[in-house]
Design a protein around this motif. Sequence first.
Motif: not given
Length: 87
Positions: A16-45
């Motif tokens: 919410d903080k990111i979506t409310d505070s960023i004022h441009n037309d970039l493409f954002y992808s969110f990986i929610d670690e609570r919902l997809d730990k495997t994808k989050a861990y792979k990306f971070k590693y």
Amino acid sequence: MITDVIIVINSDEQKDKITDSIHNDLFYSFIDERLDKTKAYKFKYMFGTKITPFAVAYDKDKPIRGFYGEAKEDVIESLIKYLNDGK
């Protein structure tokens, strides 16, 4: 030039903080670690980090800046400042 941003989060407040505070037309992808730990861990590693939140700004397929929790900075605030101010 920033074209995409991928952000690993672990709370709704972070998203919410990111979506409310960023004022441009970039493409954002969110990986929610609570919902997809495997994808989050792979990306971070891929970037050698274990701490969430974590974000990477891309120029097409090339990562140009990472925002790491290990740096003892507020990742979300640093990302917002960088994307809004270009610094």
